[in-house]
Design an enzyme around this catalytic site. Structure first.
Site, short mmCIF file in Angstrom:
data_model
loop_
_atom_site.label_atom_id
_atom_site.label_comp_id
_atom_site.label_asym_id
_atom_site.label_seq_id
_atom_site.Cartn_x
_atom_site.Cartn_y
_atom_site.Cartn_z
CB CYS A 3 -40.37 17.88 -51.06
SG CYS A 3 -41.83 17.67 -52.29
CG HIS B 211 -42.89 12.52 -49.54
ND1 HIS B 211 -42.13 13.33 -48.86
CD2 HIS B 211 -42.93 13.03 -51.01
CE1 HIS B 211 -42.02 14.38 -49.75
NE2 HIS B 211 -42.29 14.19 -51.04
CD GLU B 212 -43.06 10.31 -53.86
OE1 GLU B 212 -42.01 10.58 -53.41
OE2 GLU B 212 -43.74 11.53 -54.54
CG HIS C 121 -46.42 15.04 -53.54
ND1 HIS C 121 -46.20 16.52 -53.42
CD2 HIS C 121 -45.12 14.56 -53.58
CE1 HIS C 121 -44.78 16.80 -53.14
NE2 HIS C 121 -44.31 15.83 -53.16
O1 LIG Z 1 -42.35 13.94 -54.10
C1 LIG Z 1 -41.16 13.16 -54.10
N1 LIG Z 1 -39.92 13.98 -54.03
O2 LIG Z 1 -40.17 15.12 -53.53
C2 LIG Z 1 -38.81 13.27 -53.79
C3 LIG Z 1 -38.27 13.30 -52.33
C4 LIG Z 1 -39.01 11.95 -51.89
C5 LIG Z 1 -38.97 11.75 -50.17
C6 LIG Z 1 -37.93 12.10 -49.48
C7 LIG Z 1 -38.01 11.89 -48.06
C8 LIG Z 1 -38.87 11.12 -47.58
C9 LIG Z 1 -39.79 10.52 -48.38
C10 LIG Z 1 -39.69 10.69 -49.55
NI NI Z 2 -42.11 15.34 -52.57
#
Ligand SMILES: OCN(O)CCCc1ccccc1
Ligand code: NI
Length: 187
Positions: free
Chosen positions: A114, A157-158, A161
């Site tokens: 992240c 993942h987003e 957040h």
């Molecule tokens: O929130 C976005 N961020 O921190 C960038 C990394 C995005 C991400 C990385 C690994 C698996 C799913 C999503």
């Molecule tokens: Ni992230």
């Protein structure tokens, strides 16, 4: 332009807030923010610009990471093959919502990272294998899409957040490499 200096890191309270829905029709401000978030992702994936501005590569970004507690996420997933330049998924989602998901679960083989976490956190991040997401795009159009594999992982993942959830919240503390036996591992 957005740089790493604009991205808040774990420990900042905004990362643990549930972000507010965005007003529709979209304000100029929220449209501009979406554009800047998408531009950051594209810049972060450009070797020269990433080097020049010291950007960490990202395929997604959520407004709370900019200390803006709004339900806005940007996704920029390049095509995995050299031939076609068309990205797998390139969009800004306003008020994204997972309206249904598979029982089956999935995880990235390599785990997750992240932009708001400056340390490796090993372990399987167990997520839904397939999701159906509704959202408004930057033009105010409503969408309902079904995602699987890497795209489903990134969007989850987003969306985490904007709900104050960090990827490591999904890692089994006792056994970080625990995974259900029918989990799908994604490369
Ligand atoms: O929130 C976005 N961020 O921190 C960038 C990394 C995005 C991400 C990385 C690994 C698996 C799913 C999503
Ligand atoms: Ni992230």
């Amino acid at each position: 332009m957005i740089t790493m200096d604009d991205i808040i890191r774990e420990g900042h309270p905004t990362l643990r807030e549930v972000a507010k829905e965005v007003e529709l029709p979209l304000s100029e401000e929220d449209i501009e923010l979406g554009k800047r978030m998408q531009e950051f992702l594209k810049n972060s994936q450009d070797p020269e610009l990433a080097e020049k501005y010291k950007l960490r590569g990202g395929v997604g970004l959520a407004a709370p990471q900019l200390n803006i507690s709004k339900r806005i996420i940007a996704i920029e997933i390049p095509s995995q093959s050299e031939e076609d330049t068309e990205p797998l998924l390139s969009t800004v989602m306003y008020n994204p919502k997972i309206v249904s998901h598979s029982v089956q679960q999935a995880a990235l083989e390599e785990g997750e990272g992240c932009l708001s976490v400056d340390r490796p956190v090993p372990g399987y991040v167990i997520r839904n294998a397939r999701i159906t997401v509704t959202y408004h795009d930057i033009n105010g159009e409503e969408h309902k899409i079904r995602l699987k594999n890497y795209m489903a992982i990134v969007v989850q993942h987003e969306i985490d957040h904007i709900n104050g959830i960090m990827f490591y919240d999904h890692i089994n503390e006792e056994h970080p490499n625990y995974a259900p036996d029918d989990v799908i591992f994604i490369q």
